[in-house]
Design an enzyme around this catalytic site. Sequence first.
Site, PDB file in Angstrom:
ATOM      1  N   GLY B  69      49.258 -91.896 -13.776  1.00  0.00           N
ATOM      2  CA  GLY B  69      49.273 -91.338 -12.430  1.00  0.00           C
ATOM      3  C   GLY B  69      49.998 -90.003 -12.365  1.00  0.00           C
ATOM      4  CB  THR B  70      53.210 -88.837 -13.791  1.00  0.00           C
ATOM      5  OG1 THR B  70      54.018 -89.808 -13.121  1.00  0.00           O
ATOM      6  CG2 THR B  70      53.974 -87.528 -13.889  1.00  0.00           C
ATOM      7  CG  ASN B 149      56.077 -94.728  -3.904  1.00  0.00           C
ATOM      8  OD1 ASN B 149      55.752 -93.845  -3.116  1.00  0.00           O
ATOM      9  ND2 ASN B 149      57.206 -94.685  -4.590  1.00  0.00           N
ATOM     10  CD  GLN B 177      52.346 -98.189  -5.592  1.00  0.00           C
ATOM     11  OE1 GLN B 177      51.900 -99.333  -5.483  1.00  0.00           O
ATOM     12  NE2 GLN B 177      53.240 -97.874  -6.516  1.00  0.00           N
ATOM     13  CB  SER B 197      48.069 -95.110 -12.631  1.00  0.00           C
ATOM     14  OG  SER B 197      48.821 -96.232 -12.936  1.00  0.00           O
ATOM     15  CG  HIS B 199      51.243 -98.985 -15.077  1.00  0.00           C
ATOM     16  ND1 HIS B 199      52.457 -99.421 -14.598  1.00  0.00           N
ATOM     17  CD2 HIS B 199      51.180 -97.665 -14.778  1.00  0.00           C
ATOM     18  CE1 HIS B 199      53.099 -98.393 -14.052  1.00  0.00           C
ATOM     19  NE2 HIS B 199      52.350 -97.326 -14.145  1.00  0.00           N
ATOM     20  CB  THR B 235      42.527 -88.068 -29.592  1.00  0.00           C
ATOM     21  OG1 THR B 235      42.448 -86.980 -30.492  1.00  0.00           O
ATOM     22  CG2 THR B 235      41.626 -89.199 -30.077  1.00  0.00           C
ATOM     23  CB  CYS B 323      60.779 -92.957 -10.318  1.00  0.00           C
ATOM     24  SG  CYS B 323      59.109 -93.325 -10.784  1.00  0.00           S
TER      25      CYS B 323
END
Lengths: 155, 386
Positions: B69-70, B149, B177, B197, B199, B235, B323
């Site tokens: 996501g970042t 979030n 989120q 994202s 995860h 890659t 975070c």
Amino acid sequence: MNPSPDDSGANDRNRGLEAPAAPVISYNEVVLDHFLHPHNVGELAKADTDGFVVVGDSSCGDQMKLWISVRNQRIAKIAFQSFGCPGAIATSSMLTVLAEGRTIEEARLITDDDVVEALGGIPAKKRHCSLLGVQALQAVIDDWEKRGRAPPEQP
Amino acid sequence: MIYLDHNATTPLHPRAFEAMLPFLKELWANPSSPYRFGSQAKAAVEFGRGQIANCIGCKPSEVVFCSGGTESDNLALRGVVRALKSKGNHIVTTAIEHPAVLNTCKALENEGYRVTYLPVTEEGVVEMAALRASLCDGTILVTVMHANNETGVIQPVEEIATTTRARGVVFHTDAVQSAGKLDRKLAELGADLVTFSGHKLYGPRGVGVLYVREGTPLAPWMTGGTHEHGLRAGTENVAAIAGCAEAVTLAFEEAETEGHRLRSLRDRFELQVGAAIQAVRFNGSEAQRVPNTSNISFQDVDGESVVLGLDVRGICVSTGSACSTDDPEPSHVLRAMGLSPRAAQGSVRFSLGRDTCAADLDATVSALKDTVAHLRRVSSIRGDLE
């Protein structure tokens, strides 16, 4: 850990609830114990109070109130209340343990390092918490002196 | 253990895990390699891209894979402003964005861009009037998250998209989120760029998606090979992409039923907390929220202490975003909603997930009641919530 909702997961959950896993996060067991079972919590009765102070840590919003009762130049009783993180609560509690029964002179010498050492260490980012208690102790002794009790006798 | 921190991360779903295995074991080739072994890996990446395109309602060519996501947020923000540098230097965002967006905006400010941080209402919703008023001739990008979030509060992204489209301004939304939590095709939100994202929706870490609507001006910000339509060099993480695609498929298949289940669990939890504990505040609860999130302020106590009190009882929750556990400042999101520093400091986030059941929440309410009562006995503050 088993996050899936099957039988083994449910058992894990029950075990986790009954037996608190320690040490938690990066706090050691002594810190954890002072957080869960802080010593000298509460306030002293007005008649017993020879010194009282409220101190705040503007950097993190923590706040502590400290009461002392002084007999024969000695801290006979001490009580505290703290609003803050686990580090703030545990260091406040340990500070009162270290100060209780000490002479005013001895109590003046208690440092934040003494508090951290007595707790067996504290995470680096929580070190500043221990300063608040020491600051409060100095201030509450100042308050006791201000109330006109005799300052410690000079040897 | 009771895990109520699904907004931080989620466990890998067994189906996602299975989808990853072949590319960790046998099909480990580089997708760019010229032989059939490489083509097989390439086919897996394209299969995953197709799965995701299908779930979010776009063309496969509009799906860009990156590391999370970042990175998706960085690519969107930095990529758009680089592509549109000659058109203007003004960016519009909100005060409640995730640090991935907020700190990228701050970095861009240091590079000479002008950034407007829009305020939010008491319920944590960005004000459309302020957004419209902020747009000017030099505005090249609007970036507003889909669901917050910390509070789960949903932002009016469709309305924003209508506004930005009429003004010809590029619009990015961070949907990390909300992806998989709402029965909603993300490409149909109307944004030009959408981040999510793996995860956060039971996929693996290390993979993120940026949806890029065809024709959106975007320049790569990393130099390297021509992977991902030349937008993201490096890659491809084939196994993670396969796992993410499977997780996204699963999340969108079940978004409606799982959403209903979580919403009723969450609402029941909040009722129980409100009944068991006095002087609590449910942050953002009057607004529309993703169904799994509950953000609660407990008067006179510190959120971190509540987290530890629950942790020793085997319950995982957090204060604000994961975070910011090293950041002593009270939540920027709750502060933007007008909470006092102390009320913000006393807030805890509970985020439910696929494995959460009613019994978990009953146990949490009981543990919470004990913990808060203990902390209030210790607290030097009485009555500071409002």
